[in-house]
Every structure is written in C-alpha cells, then in structure tokens.
Scaffold this active site. Sequence first.
Site, PDB file in Angstrom:
ATOM      1  N   ASP B 378       0.875  -1.185   0.000  1.00 24.37           N
ATOM      2  CA  ASP B 378       0.000   0.000   0.000  1.00 24.37           C
ATOM      3  C   ASP B 378       0.908   1.230   0.000  1.00 24.37           C
ATOM      4  O   ASP B 378       1.582   1.521   0.985  1.00 24.37           O
ATOM      5  CB  ASP B 378      -0.879  -0.035   1.250  1.00 24.37           C
ATOM      6  CG  ASP B 378      -1.812   1.168   1.350  1.00 24.37           C
ATOM      7  OD1 ASP B 378      -1.657   2.121   0.553  1.00 24.37           O
ATOM      8  OD2 ASP B 378      -2.688   1.143   2.238  1.00 24.37           O
ATOM      9  N   HIS B 379       0.923   1.940  -1.106  1.00 22.66           N
ATOM     10  CA  HIS B 379       1.878   3.039  -1.251  1.00 22.66           C
ATOM     11  C   HIS B 379       1.590   4.207  -0.315  1.00 22.66           C
ATOM     12  O   HIS B 379       2.425   5.064  -0.082  1.00 22.66           O
ATOM     13  CB  HIS B 379       1.907   3.525  -2.707  1.00 22.66           C
ATOM     14  CG  HIS B 379       3.263   3.994  -3.154  1.00 22.66           C
ATOM     15  ND1 HIS B 379       4.058   4.822  -2.390  1.00 22.66           N
ATOM     16  CD2 HIS B 379       3.992   3.724  -4.283  1.00 22.66           C
ATOM     17  CE1 HIS B 379       5.193   5.062  -3.017  1.00 22.66           C
ATOM     18  NE2 HIS B 379       5.187   4.397  -4.177  1.00 22.66           N
TER      19      HIS B 379
END
Lengths: 739, 406
Positions: B378-379
Amino acid sequence: MPKQRRLETGVDWVELSTTAADWKAADPALLGTMLAQLHLIRAFEETVLELAAEGLVHGPAHSSIGQEGGAVGSIVGLSTADAVNGSHRGHHQFLAKALTHVSGGTIDPAAPVGPAIQTVLQRTLAEILGLAQGYCRGRGGSMHLQWFEAGALGTNAIVGGGAAMATGNAWAQKRAGTDNITINYFGDGASQIGSILESMNLAATWKIPVCFFIENNHYAVSTSDSEISADTRFSIRGQGFSIPSWRVDGMDPLAVHLAMAAAEKRMRAGDGPAIVEADVYRFFHQNGPYPGSAFGYRTKEEEAAWRARDPLDRVAKEMITLGLIDEPGVAAVRAHAQAAMTAAVGELLEADPDAAGKRRIRPALWPDPSFVDVGIRGDASELAALTVGDPAEHGGGWVETKFVDAVAAVMDRRMSRDDRIVVLGEDVHRLNGGTNGATKGLAKKYGDTTTAGGRVLGTPISENAFFGFAGGLALDGRYRPVVEFMYPDFMWVAADQVFNQVGKARHMFGGDNPVPLVLRTKVAMGSGYGSQHLMDPAGIFATAPGWRIVAPSTAADYVGLMNAALALQDPVLVIEHVDLYQTADRVPEGDLDYILPPGRAAVRRAGSDATVISYLSMVAHCLEAIEQTGMDAELIDLRWLDRASIDWDTIGTSIKKTNAVLIVEQGARGTSYGAWLADELQRRFFDWLDQPIQRVSGGEASPSISRVLERAAIARTEEVVAGLELVRRGMGQSRTDAS
Amino acid sequence: MATVVRMPAALAGVTEGAIQTWMLRPGDTVAAGQPLAEIETEKAVVEYAAEVGGTVARLLVEPGENVAVGAPIAVILGTGEGDDAVAAALAEAGPAVPAPPAADDVVASPPASTAAAPGGRTFASPIVRRLARERGLSLEGVRGSGPDGRIVRRDLEGSEPAASEAAALASAAPPASGSSATGTDVPLTGMRRAIARRLTESKTTVPHFYVTAHCRVDRLLSLRAEVNAVAPRRVSLNDFVLKAVAGALGAVPAANAIWGGDHITRYEGVDLAVAVAVEGGLLTPVLRRVDTMTLTQVAAAVADAAERARAGSLQQHELEGGSFAVSNLGMFGVDEFSAILNPPQSGILAVGAAKERPVVVDGQLAVGTVMTVTLSADHRVIDGAVAAEWMRAFVTLVENPAGILI
C-alpha cells in the site's frame, strides 16, 4: 336517665397577677436587670425595623416590640445551663438569654452596656443582617438564632417546630442528673399544631422538665385568636395532657417572672413539664415597621390601649414608685441602649458611595459565597480512630446468624460499650424486640420507660414528637438516639422534624452542630401492608440535605455500617428490609466492633458488559438476574447511598470499563433513589456512556395490598432481567455475543 | 404480545445476512437464549439465540435467502396467542421494515440502519464519540447497531478506517452482453459478497505497487529436513516463510504499519493474516504475534486456523486486524503471482512454488531451487524504498535460514 358524674382533671390551671406587695418584695437588682434588658431589646428591635425600612434586612424582620415582657420575665432568672428555643419571632428571647448569660444574671441599669453586651448586640444584629460575624455565620438570620454556649438552642421558622427538640433537650438535662430546664416559646398560632400537642403529651408522660411557654399575642399574622380556637386561653391545653399551667399578664414582667418561678419549681423537682401562657401584644404587624391596624385586621384604638400597657413603662413606673430610679434615670437607660445600637450599626454599615444619604452593609462583612455548602454534614473524621473491617475481605472465621439477630446483636454490643445510646420508637421495648425482633433483648438488658435510667423507650404513636425529641437529644450531645420508624412512610408525619429540623440543623445554624442520630426503618415491600406502608425512603432522604444513608444487603455489612452510623456526628438513615430479616446469614466471628466507613461500595460480581448498581435486598435479585441472562455484568452493592458517602471511585472505575449502567431498586419510580443517581452519573461520566442510563424500579403507584397488584407494583428478579435485556439491546451487536 | 424477530446485525459492518439453517420449526417451543438459527454473514456463520421465549409461529425467510439487517425473519408467540397475534405483529412491523436492498439501491439511498437522521446527523453514544476523537476515526459510514441505529461501542470494535463502500460497489460492471454461451446464475453466498466487496474496494481505492524477488531456498529446504527430523510436528516451507516475513517486519519497522485515514498506525509486534482457501471462497485468519512464536508454534497455529476456517468455526475477532498477509499458491505449482491487499493490511506477499531453475553462481550456470515472491504494498504507507528494504531483509533471512530459527 343514666347516672352522670362530672369529671375533673385534677390538674392545676391558675391565673397569676402581681400586687404592690410583690413589687415591693422583688429584689431591686432583679427589677433593674429587667428594666435594662427590656430597654436593650427595645432599642435593638427599633434598630432592626429601621434597617428593614431602609431595605438592609434581607427577608422578614419579625419585631417583638411590645412582647419583651414575656421573654425577659421568664428568662431573667435562668442559668446558662438552662435552655430556650423559640419561633420565628424570637429576637427578644434570644437576646434575653444571651444577655443573662454574659451578664451572669444581673445588669446595672445605670451602666447597662459593657463590652460583652455590646458584642452580643452587634453579633445578633450581624446575624439578622446575614453577616459572617453573626452567631450562625449569617446563615440563620432573623429566624434561626442559635448560641449554644448561652443556652439558646435555636429559634425556628416552622410554627411549632421547636417543641419536640426542646423536649429532647430537657430529657437530656434530667437524665444527666441536673435540675436544668428548657423553655420552648411559641405563640397562639402554634397552640393548635400537632407537634406542640404531641410534645406536650410526651413530656407529661415521661415527666420531662420542659416549659411550653405560650406568648399569646392574639394574632397569627392577621388572623385573631378567636378565629382559630374555641377557647382563646391557650394554657387550657394543660388540662388535656395533665400539665399544670399558669396564665399571666405578659405586659407585667414581674408577673411572668413569678409564674415562671412557680413552674420552674415543679420542673426542677422532677415533677414534669409546665405551661405558662403570657398575654402579650406585638405593637407592629407580623413583620416590618408598620402597625397591624395599617393592614385593617385590628383597630388603632386596640393598639393604643395595649401600648398604654407597655412593659417597659410598667417596670419603670413600679421602680420609680419604689424609689429605685427616677425619670431621668429611665431616660438614661434608653439612651445607653440606643447608643449601644448606634455603635453596633456603625460597625456593620457604612455610607453607600453609590447613593447619597443611604447606608449599606460593609462589603467585607458578607460571608464568602464559597461557604454556601460548607457544613451540610460533618467530615466524618470521627471515624478515623476506629477499626475498618470489610466483610468482603474478611479472612477469619464466620458465625452463622439470622440477619435480624445481627441487627439486635450489634445494637446490644454498642449499648454495652456506649452508655450514651438510647433506643426509641413504637413497641421497641415489647414483643420480644419490636415488631420484627430488631431490638430483641435490649429492653430486658437496658431497661425501658418503667425503669430508672431505662434506655429502650417505647414511645406514644407520635412520630413528629419522638423524632424531634431525638433531634433535641442529638443536638444536646450527651446522648445518642437511635430512633425506629416502624414503616418508612411514617416519616411523612414527622417530615418537619426529619427534614426541616434534624437534616438542616448543622448547616442552618452555621455548620458546626454535631447531630449524632440514627434512624432505623424497614422497607416492607412484599408484606402486603399496602399503599401507606411500603415505600423505600432512600430517594427522599438522598435528595434532602444533611442525611447520610446506609442500606446493607448482608448481616456482616449491617454490623459495620451500623457501627459507623453510631460513631458519626451526622444523622444517618439505616434502611433494613423485611425480606432480609429472616435470611440465614453470617457475621465475622468474635467481632462486632468493625466499621464500614463511607465511600466503600462492594463489587459483588465483576463483569464487563454493564455496571449494575443496587442496594439492600435488590442486590441478591440482581445477582440472580445476571446469572439468568448470562450477561457479564458487574454488580455494585452501594452500602452508602447519600451523595457525600457514596463510593464514586468504584462506580466510576466500573462505568469506564463497561460504558453502560443499570440502576436497580425495588420501590415506586416517583420517589425513587435512582433518579437522583442517574442524574449525577450522566453528569460525571457522560463521555463514558454507550447508552442511556437504564433503570429498574417499581411502578408509579404505591404498592397495593392485593398480592397480585403488590407484586406488579414492585421490582424483583424478573424486572431486573428485563432491565438487563434493555441494556443488552442498547449494546447493539450483543445478540451474537450471547450465543 | 407476539414478537417479530429481525435479522440481527451479526457482525460489525454487515448490512445483510442469510439464514443458513433454521434450528427450530414452526410449532416448536423456544426459550429465551435458545439457538434459533445459524446466520451466515459475509465472514462467518454464527448462532443466533432467541431473545424471548414462546412458540415459533412463523419462519419468514428461506435458508440461503439474503435479507437486510432489521428485516423480519420469524415470529414468536407468547402463551395463548394465535394467528391473529402473528398478523397483528407483522402488520405493526410492516412499513418500518426495510426491504432487502438491491445492490443498485444501496448507492442511491443509505440503508435504514445507518445511524444518520434525515438532517444528516449521526447518532453515536458518548463513548463512541470519545473513542472516535481519541483514535481519529471517522464515524461516517459506520453502521449503528444500537437502538434507532445509534452507533455504539461494539460497532467500533475491530472497525478500521475504511474507504466508502459506494466506491467498491460502483465498480461492479454489468455482465458482458451478446455472449453465446449459456450459463446458470449461482446465488452469491455471504462470503462471496464479502470477497467481492472488500477486494474490489481494495483494488480500486488502495494504491498497490509490486516488488518481486527470486529466493534461493536450497539451504532452507535442507534446514527444514533437519528440523523435521527432530520437530514434534511437521514444519512446512510456508511456516518458514511466515517466520521470515515476521523477521523482516521486525527488521524494517516502517513496513509494519497500516493506513488510518488521517494517520498511520505502527505496530510493535507482528500479526499476520494467512489466506486459507475454503469451499466457495477464502478466509484470512490472523495469527497473533508471529514474531514471538517458535517455528513449531507457527506450524500448529496455521494448521489450527486452516482447519477451523474450513469447518466454519472461526470467530469474528480471529478474522480482524493484522498489518500484513501471506498468500501461498506454491502447492498449485504457480511460479509467481501478485495478490490484492486485504485491508487494513498494507502488505501481502504472494509466494510461488519452489522449483529447480537455472541459476548463475560465481559466473557459472548451475541448478538451484528458487522461490519467487511478490510483495503487494500500500503506497500510502510503504514507499518503494521501504518495500525494497523489506524485500532484501526477507530474502536474506530465507537464504540464510538459520536466522529464522534464532
């Protein structure tokens, strides 16, 4: 034709008046003292009216001008250890007692005002103005003047309210072996009220040295004596209660003094109470600086006729006749008194900087507003030296007992250790321990009213009188009364004494009076006694100031709570329950001396779903209900119920954990305890709540006698189950958790 | 008074449920607290106990039929009551009961059980507001299961800040038209709906990126053989992988964190979700504190969770939380794949099969056993460099597996 025989009471009822010979025989020092006191009181009352006219007296100023002869004549011969209490019109009685106290009984009319008397005048005026330097720190004002040191027990704003307490005070004087007496002053308006009549009956029955002194000024506010009673010679009451009575002209202070002397002789000899009725007249209206005629209920002619018989003039005239003083001498007495009042006023008032020509109270003399709630009850520091024992933590042995036997046992234990304790109530001395066995064995061991020095006193059915009597005992301090109300609802017939007098006695008179009194009563829901016997009094007492409340759910708690109640310097209501009396219970072995102090609730079951708060017999119902529902509820047994003694810490810790509250009680919802507690809890813990505070109580109506209707009106286990289900619904997703 | 039993909000956040099994029939007597039905929700099957006692008069919902939370599902009669009481109770319940919402309706109008008044006010208990404030949670979209839809404490338990449901549902595309093939419509199970909703939401709202590495696992395999020679229970390659994931998260704490809407929550210990294929879908039980477990404890925990997942007896709380997940398709011979994040977790490691492959060692071609792993991250929480650092830590552990045992 039936045979008839005229019956006689055989009780003396005499009218007394003076002759020239009586005045001649009177001690000149007595007459001089009376003259001085009359003038000091008159000047004082004139000052009060003057300040009232300027708007500086907050509240009513009930002037005694015209009536001084009754108070001075009856009090001038008393010792400091004798006591008086009075009514809303009581400045003159209070001053007469205080002046007699500080002067040692003699005042020289040529130099009537020394520093001690100057102080009395200033502090009394300060009290009436509501200032901190007053005898009651400004809380009492005109109608609640108390100075225990001087034997002034406190005037009373409830008509007839002081009679029972005076009776209790006089009982203590007699039981302590003194020949001191107590006088209760009241008026024509109070002579019909129940508390007076109940007190007369109690005093006569128990031969108590109390004088019921009727200042008959012929008007109850604007209603004349002939409108309120068939025979306006109110001393006739003595005939009904077997109390010898004297009727006397109150405008003749010597006549009053002589009547009082005769009454005192009887009382000090241990023969019981007396009634003195003094015919007097207040020159002004009920309150304020205007005559009664201004309000149309009496004539100027009537007032003029009474003014012509002014008691100040009467004493002055007789003394001049006897050559004890001359006209300028009398004028000088008045001038001294007026100067003393000018000086007193000068200490309390100053020119108002905001209104030219006006005066104001010196701002620094007001009480600090933060004093408002100080001294509603004591600080319980008297418990510090006692041994705390919590049965919930008891590690030693136990003794099996019925609950009610523990009630009697702890009282026996305390009575054996503390001679001051006196038990009183209806039938407490008979029936093998009263109607429930709660005083079992005590009368046999400690004696009753038929025994010299008996300490278990079966009373007439007069809750107002015997509870007020206990209040008088408690305020006197030499004895510690334990009163039983057979059923809680009977508190209503004694409500003035319970709430207006005893509950407020400490705070109203300045915050220092200890009021060590225990009131026991039993909740009887389930017994079929119906609508007028089955209340739970906790809610009423919790919302009235001054009372502490305990409601034990176990015999062992009862012991510790009763021991604390008997040690406290405050009135404590001990609530019992008929359902508990016969339960098999237990107490710690070999120890009836531990106390359970305020602020100590018991967690009967730990849990996380909800906080259930209850007391008395409902604790067991809550436990049953929790088990039935399977909810993981935490159950708190309050033990102490009043706002000063309740265990906020334990409650708070639990609410922060569970976020839900169920308050459980058995009785009717209207006068319920939980309403007060719920309000307080939402205020203290709002941010911790996950749902509204829920409650279990009885219905709106008082429980009926019909077994089915009684059951429907009260709460037991089933109602607690329903309450828990309500909480469960409030928890939201609880349905799956329960499966 | 006859009691209308309504579909309970069996788990946090569910809007509908299905009766899997009625445990009582009409005419049966039922006591309060007695199980009435098994209810299948998106994630689990739970027993539902009757809240009142009486006689079961009517079952209103067929097994398998999805109905909205709050919809009537049964009627229970009190003593001496008859059919008219049933009718009366249902009539009273009638208009207030929302019909099961069609998927399209949900976007247009909020379900009746949402704790929002027409004016838009959210009803939440004081403690809920306090917790929301303290944890920085938004109550928007949280469904209240308390009276009148009030959001109560339990509605927050296990709930994590999540993106709106509408976005997930909006992405549902209509079936392609014009297909010549014939087919049958299979009704969706609760689990299938959950998978569809949650993974659509994840894939469309969480910015995924992917990091892949090839690991030599020869030493790991020989170590496993040694361990299994003495271990009280058999340890799988995947158990080593789980420990290595935990070890790498310990070495790179920045990766052990989840997105909180307006903050990032970092964890001290490692809770790992493990994807378990079950009949009709998959479940992701969360193993707690894998960092503190021994290898054999991990093996036992995985076996237990998998077994209970297949038996349908996992508790809701066992499915909640975790910062990271592992999905292993190696047993199917898959070389490599990439996985969709399972919110709120911010990482998922897709593990392929360990196979012999040509490798270059010191400039020479050789044969080695290689396992390809792909991290989906999850950036919002994990940047590329952090992911790369984490992958290096993971590969180091796998290729020097003694570190896993320490």
